[in-house]
Structure formats: C-alpha cells, structure tokens
Write an enzyme that holds these catalytic residues in place. Structure first.
Site, PDB file in Angstrom:
ATOM      1  N   CYS A 196     -53.554 119.294  68.163  1.00  0.00           N
ATOM      2  CA  CYS A 196     -52.642 119.447  67.016  1.00  0.00           C
ATOM      3  C   CYS A 196     -52.742 118.258  66.061  1.00  0.00           C
ATOM      4  O   CYS A 196     -52.378 117.136  66.413  1.00  0.00           O
ATOM      5  CB  CYS A 196     -51.228 119.597  67.560  1.00  0.00           C
ATOM      6  SG  CYS A 196     -49.914 119.435  66.349  1.00  0.00           S
ATOM      7  N   CYS A 228     -49.445 116.571  65.272  1.00  0.00           N
ATOM      8  CA  CYS A 228     -49.013 115.825  66.461  1.00  0.00           C
ATOM      9  C   CYS A 228     -49.679 114.449  66.494  1.00  0.00           C
ATOM     10  O   CYS A 228     -49.035 113.442  66.797  1.00  0.00           O
ATOM     11  CB  CYS A 228     -49.372 116.573  67.741  1.00  0.00           C
ATOM     12  SG  CYS A 228     -48.575 118.168  67.945  1.00  0.00           S
TER      13      CYS A 228
END
Length: 117
Positions: free
Chosen positions: A30, A33
């Site tokens: 991600c 993230c």
C-alpha cells in the site's frame, strides 16, 4: 516509544492493558501506508506521547483481526481508549492532523461519555 507490530494473538491483551492505543492497519503493498508510516513512527517517538501505545497491524498477516475490526481500506487508523473504540478512519493523515487527533484522544473523557448513553 516506538511503534509495535501486533498480531491477532496479542491484540486483545494490548487494548485491555493500556489506556490509550493507536492502531495503524497497513499493508506492505500500500503506497499511502508507506507514506503514512514515517509520520506515525515520528508521532510515536515524541516525548509528549510516551503515554500512548502506537501499534501496527499488517492486514496481510492478520486478516482475521483486520476483518474483525471492520477494516475495508488501508491505511486505517483506529483509536482505543479504555477498551472503547473512539475513532476509526481509513486514509493517511498529515503530521499536523495526526498530532491534533492524538491531543483530542488524550482529552476525551470516555467514562463521562459512557455515562451519558
């Protein structure tokens, strides 16, 4: 205090034995993230946040926990204060917004809120 990787097995003990826990549900694949990770880590290392536990849950390695927590997108930030989920939101935050959220969580009186219900 640095961030702590938490598994499904450790999660319940973590929230039951700490008054204020921030949990970052994330994944290695991600992009947002990876962008939020250093911001979260920096907040965990601030002296004024020494009373806050900063946990990270890799959703790929803890799918059961992510599912139980209702995580549908990453990153998702959850705040648990005195065993009550007081905040849960998907999306990366800038440092200023995270600092503001930490201050709000510290100031929140969950005992008074629970009595009003």
């Amino acid at each position: 205090m640095a961030t702590t990787a938490v598994s499904s097995a450790e999660f319940e003990q973590l929230i039951n034995h700490n008054d204020l826990v921030f949990i970052d549900f994330w994944a290695t694949w991600c992009g947002p993230c990876r962008a939020f990770g250093p911001i979260y880590e920096a907040a965990s290392n601030k002296p004024e946040n020494a009373d806050v536990v900063f946990a990270k849950v890799d959703i790929d390695q803890n799918q059961d926990l992510a599912s139980a927590a209702g995580v549908q997108a990453v990153p998702t930030l959850m705040i648990v204060k005195k065993q009550h989920v007081v905040f849960q939101q998907a999306g990366a935050l800038p440092a200023e917004a995270l600092d503001d959220l930490i201050a709000q969580a510290k100031a929140l009186d969950v005992d008074a809120a629970a009595q009003q219900q």
